[in-house]
Design a protein around this motif. Structure first.
Motif, PDB file in Angstrom:
ATOM      1  N   ASN A  52      -3.068  93.210  41.140  1.00 55.07           N
ATOM      2  CA  ASN A  52      -2.518  94.573  41.000  1.00 55.07           C
ATOM      3  C   ASN A  52      -3.589  95.589  41.393  1.00 55.07           C
ATOM      4  OD1 ASN A  52      -4.225  94.727  38.801  1.00 55.07           O
ATOM      5  ND2 ASN A  52      -2.620  94.911  37.268  1.00 55.07           N
ATOM      6  N   ALA A  53      -3.376  96.866  41.018  1.00 59.51           N
ATOM      7  CA  ALA A  53      -4.297  97.916  41.458  1.00 59.51           C
ATOM      8  C   ALA A  53      -5.704  97.721  40.906  1.00 59.51           C
ATOM      9  CB  ALA A  53      -3.754  99.271  41.022  1.00 59.51           C
ATOM     10  N   GLY A  54      -5.814  97.077  39.748  1.00 54.29           N
ATOM     11  CA  GLY A  54      -7.126  96.926  39.122  1.00 54.29           C
ATOM     12  C   GLY A  54      -7.789  95.592  39.403  1.00 54.29           C
ATOM     13  N   PHE A  74       0.919  93.493  43.256  1.00 54.56           N
ATOM     14  CA  PHE A  74       1.859  94.327  42.509  1.00 54.56           C
ATOM     15  C   PHE A  74       1.299  95.756  42.513  1.00 54.56           C
ATOM     16  CE2 PHE A  74       3.337  95.799  38.199  1.00 54.56           C
ATOM     17  CZ  PHE A  74       4.695  95.722  38.427  1.00 54.56           C
ATOM     18  N   SER A  75       1.127  96.301  43.716  1.00 59.88           N
ATOM     19  CA  SER A  75       0.572  97.651  43.900  1.00 59.88           C
ATOM     20  C   SER A  75       0.733  98.014  45.361  1.00 59.88           C
ATOM     21  CB  SER A  75      -0.928  97.672  43.547  1.00 59.88           C
ATOM     22  OG  SER A  75      -1.649  96.869  44.465  1.00 59.88           O
ATOM     23  N   VAL A  76       0.678  99.311  45.619  1.00 59.32           N
ATOM     24  CA  VAL A  76       0.674  99.703  47.040  1.00 59.32           C
ATOM     25  C   VAL A  76      -0.753  99.660  47.580  1.00 59.32           C
ATOM     26  CG1 VAL A  76       0.553 102.214  46.647  1.00 59.32           C
ATOM     27  CG2 VAL A  76       1.604 101.333  48.713  1.00 59.32           C
ATOM     28  N   GLY A  77      -1.727 100.051  46.745  1.00 66.71           N
ATOM     29  CA  GLY A  77      -3.129 100.045  47.181  1.00 66.71           C
ATOM     30  C   GLY A  77      -3.662  98.621  47.138  1.00 66.71           C
ATOM     31  N   ILE A  78      -4.366  98.223  48.188  1.00 70.53           N
ATOM     32  CA  ILE A  78      -4.865  96.845  48.210  1.00 70.53           C
ATOM     33  C   ILE A  78      -6.394  96.856  48.381  1.00 70.53           C
ATOM     34  CG2 ILE A  78      -2.976  95.236  48.707  1.00 70.53           C
ATOM     35  CD1 ILE A  78      -4.602  97.071  51.459  1.00 70.53           C
ATOM     36  N   GLY A 231      -4.782 109.067  43.698  1.00 74.74           N
ATOM     37  CA  GLY A 231      -5.154 107.994  44.643  1.00 74.74           C
ATOM     38  C   GLY A 231      -5.920 106.907  43.912  1.00 74.74           C
ATOM     39  N   ARG A 232      -7.245 106.959  44.050  1.00 78.28           N
ATOM     40  CA  ARG A 232      -8.112 106.007  43.362  1.00 78.28           C
ATOM     41  C   ARG A 232      -9.307 106.780  42.802  1.00 78.28           C
ATOM     42  NH1 ARG A 232      -4.510 102.838  43.139  1.00 78.28           N
ATOM     43  NH2 ARG A 232      -4.374 100.800  44.133  1.00 78.28           N
ATOM     44  N   GLY A 233      -9.833 106.313  41.664  1.00 75.99           N
ATOM     45  CA  GLY A 233     -10.977 106.988  41.064  1.00 75.99           C
ATOM     46  C   GLY A 233     -12.150 107.143  42.018  1.00 75.99           C
ATOM     47  N   ALA A 290      11.510  97.266  40.613  1.00 74.60           N
ATOM     48  CA  ALA A 290      11.572  97.238  42.082  1.00 74.60           C
ATOM     49  C   ALA A 290      10.292  96.633  42.670  1.00 74.60           C
ATOM     50  CB  ALA A 290      11.786  98.657  42.607  1.00 74.60           C
ATOM     51  N   MET A 291       9.150  96.960  42.071  1.00 74.51           N
ATOM     52  CA  MET A 291       7.879  96.395  42.567  1.00 74.51           C
ATOM     53  C   MET A 291       7.837  94.888  42.319  1.00 74.51           C
ATOM     54  SD  MET A 291       5.276  99.344  41.217  1.00 74.51           S
ATOM     55  CE  MET A 291       3.742  98.493  41.597  1.00 74.51           C
ATOM     56  N   ALA A 292       8.270  94.478  41.129  1.00 77.29           N
ATOM     57  CA  ALA A 292       8.263  93.049  40.801  1.00 77.29           C
ATOM     58  C   ALA A 292       9.177  92.289  41.761  1.00 77.29           C
ATOM     59  CB  ALA A 292       8.704  92.855  39.356  1.00 77.29           C
TER      60      ALA A 292
END
Ligand SMILES: O=CC(=O)O
Length: 313
Positions: A52-54, A74-78, A231-233, A290-292
Motif C-alpha cells: 500500500n502507500a506506506g 492498494f494505492s495509486v502512489g507506487i 501527495g506525499r510527506g 473499489a480499490m480492493a
C-alpha cells in the motif's frame, strides 16, 4: 488459484483481506513474530505482494522472494515499490488509479476550507463551551482564491475542477505544459507559489519531486499563503514547513501526509492555522471497496494470463 501465495506486509482493508482469502493463500506478514524466517519458509510459494502507500516492495523484499511475479499495490502512489528492481526481474506492478480520484480531490478542497474557515478550531470552540463567552473570530474567504496545483494529473485536474466551482482561478506546474487546458502554466514551482493563495501538492513522489516544497517555495507562498499536501510527506521539507508556520512566514497548512508517518511534528499541534489528517485521502467505504476490487482484478488477470487492468510495469 488457492495455492498461490499472496503476501500482505501490513494490514490494510478488511474487505480486501477477506476477498483475497477467498481466492488465494493469503500470508499476513504482520501476524507472524519471526518475519525473516517466515519469508524464507514461504519463498517458494509467494508469487504476489499486495502493498500500500506506506509499505510496498523494496529491493530487499523482492530479493527474498524468487518466485515473485507481481506487486499489486492498494494505492495509486507506487513510490514504496522498487520499480527498477521490478523491471530488472520482470515483475509486474499495478496500482489503483481513477477509483480514488474523487475522494482525494474532495479532501483537498475540504482541507482548504478547513484551514481558511478554521473549521476544526471553531468546532473545538463550540465543544469547549467558549461560544457561551463570545462569538468566534472572523476567518478567511475561500471562494475566489487563486489555487496553484503542483502536478496536474488525474487528481490535480479533479482538484482544479472542484476549485473552479468556487470561482478560483487555477494555475499549475507540472513536468510538461498541457496546452489543451486553459489553466495558467508556470515552468517553475517558486513562480507558481508566488502567484497563488493556496498551493496544492498532488504530484507523484520521485527523486525529482522529493523536497520540491523547500524554504524558497514556502517563502514565495508567504504569510497569507496556504499549503495543502495530499501527495506525499517527502514532497515537503518538513522542518522548513514547521519553522515557517511557527514564525508566521506561511499563512497555514492542511496536511494529509508527513515525512515519517505516523510521526507528525508535535510543534504543529498547537497551531490553529494548521489542519492535520492521518493520511486518509482515499479512505471512504466506497473507495476502499473499489480499490480492493482493482487489486484483486489485477491479480486474477495476471494469474489467468489476461491483460492487467492498471499496469504500471
Ligand atoms: O496515498 C494513497 C495512495 O497512493 O493511494
Amino acid at each position: 488459484m488457492d495455492s498461490i501465495g499472496v503476501l500482505m506486509p501490513v494490514p490494510m482493508s478488511p474487505y480486501l483481506e477477506q476477498e483475497l482469502e477467498k481466492r488465494f493463500n493469503l500470508l499476513k506478514l504482520w501476524t507472524v513474530p519471526q518475519k525473516t524466517q517466515f519469508l524464507k519458509d514461504h519463498s517458494g510459494s509467494i508469487r504476489a505482494v499486495v502493498g500500500n502507500a506506506g509499505n510496498g516492495a523494496d529491493a530487499e523484499l523482492i530479493e527474498t522472494l524468487p518466485k515473485l511475479e507481481i506487486v499489486s499495490s492498494f494505492s495509486v502512489g507506487i513510490d514504496k515499490v522498487d520499480l527498477n528492481k521490478c523491471r530488472e526481474k520482470g515483475i509486474r506492478v499495478t496500482n489503483t488509479p481513477d477509483v480514488l480520484t474523487d475522494d482525494v480531490a474532495d479532501l483537498a478542497i475540504g482541507l482548504a476550507l478547513a484551514v481558511l474557515r478554521r473549521l476544526c478550531e471553531s468546532d473545538r470552540y463550540v465543544r469547549s463551551g467558549q461560544w457561551k463567552k463570545g462569538d468566534y473570530k472572523l476567518t478567511t474567504k475561500f471562494t475566489g482564491k487563486t489555487v496553484g496545483i503542483l502536478g496536474l494529473g488525474r487528481i490535480g485536474k479533479a482538484v482544479a475542477k472542484r476549485a473552479e466551482a468556487f470561482s478560483c482561478p487555477i494555475s499549475y506546474h507540472s513536468r510538461t505544459e498541457k496546452p489543451e487546458l486553459k489553466y495558467k502554466y508556470y515552468p517553475c514551482v517558486v513562480e507558481l507559489a508566488s502567484n497563488c493563495d493556496i498551493l496544492v501538492v498532488v504530484c507523484a513522489l520521485t527523486e525529482e519531486t522529493r523536497h520540491i516544497i523547500n524554504r524558497e517555495v514556502i517563502d514565495a507562498l508567504g504569510p497569507k499563503g496556504v499549503l495543502i499536501n495530499i501527495g506525499r510527506g517527502p514532497h515537503v521539507d518538513e522542518p522548513e514547513l514547521v519553522s515557517a508556520l511557527l514564525e508566521g512566514r506561511l499563512g497555514g497548512a492542511g496536511l494529509d501526509v508527513y515525512e515519517n508517518e505516523p510521526e507528525v511534528p508535535e510543534q504543529l499541534f498547537e497551531l490553529e492555522n494548521v489542519v492535520l489528517l492521518p493520511h486518509v485521502g482515499s479512505d471512504t467505504v466506497q473507495t476502499d471497496t473499489a480499490m480492493a476490487d482493482l487489486v484483486i482484478g489485477n491479480l486474477e488477470a495476471h494469474f489467468s494470463n489476461k491483460p492487467l487492468l492498471t499496469p504500471v510495469v
